[in-house]
Enzyme design. Structure first.
Site: not given
Ligand code: 4NP
Length: 157
Positions: A15, A17-19
């Site tokens: 939560n 980057c993408r969403s």
């Molecule tokens: P998101 O990306 O799912 O698009 O927000 C990520 C951000 C952080 C992590 C994994 C995915 N992490 O493992 O910290």
């Protein structure tokens, strides 16, 4: 202002980057078309590592470049909110599996790229461990998907 009639939740892993980007793009498009008051939107992660943080600075930068604001703070999706959302937009197929495991009804959880008729794959790839160009790529994918989603949701009204 009329009551929002559709509740939409955008979900990825962290939560950050993408969403949040999908949420910001969707709202921006809805505002541009004068239909934002029909929607109540939020985003959340299946994981809880970044709770309370703002979006990744690379998501903020790519959004700002395209005139899109990202107001959200990271939170983790919960099994007690399954009834609240009319539609849940997963960024990838693993997010969708995790949402079904939490108890969300399969008919309500769609992978967001199904709304992009030009998509050549199901998943929005996670850009977290890559470079800035990954965020531009994700922005373009989400813009196409959110345009299709908004078109789908406003077609019959
Ligand atoms: P998101 O990306 O799912 O698009 O927000 C990520 C951000 C952080 C992590 C994994 C995915 N992490 O493992 O910290």
């Amino acid at each position: 202002m009329r009551q929002p009639s559709q509740t939409l939740l955008f979900v990825c892993l962290g939560n950050i980057c993408r969403s949040p980007l999908a949420e910001g793009i969707f709202l921006h498009l809805a505002q541009q078309r004068g239909v934002a008051d029909r929607f109540s939107v939020d985003s959340a992660g299946t994981g809880g590592w970044h709770i309370g943080k703002g979006p990744d600075p690379r998501s903020v930068a790519v959004a700002r470049k395209h005139g899109v604001a990202l107001p959200s703070r990271a939170r983790q999706v919960r099994g007690d909110e399954t009834e609240h959302w009319n539609l849940v937009l997963a960024m990838d197929t693993q997010n969708r599996i995790d949402l079904l495991d939490l108890g969300f009804d399969a008919s309500k959880v769609r992978v967001i790229r199904v709304f992009d008729p030009t998509a050549d794959a199901e998943d929005v790839p996670d850009p977290y461990y890559g470079g800035d160009d990954g965020f531009e790529h994700v922005y373009a994918m989400l813009l196409a998907a959110c345009n299709g989603l908004l078109e789908h949701l406003t077609r019959e009204s």
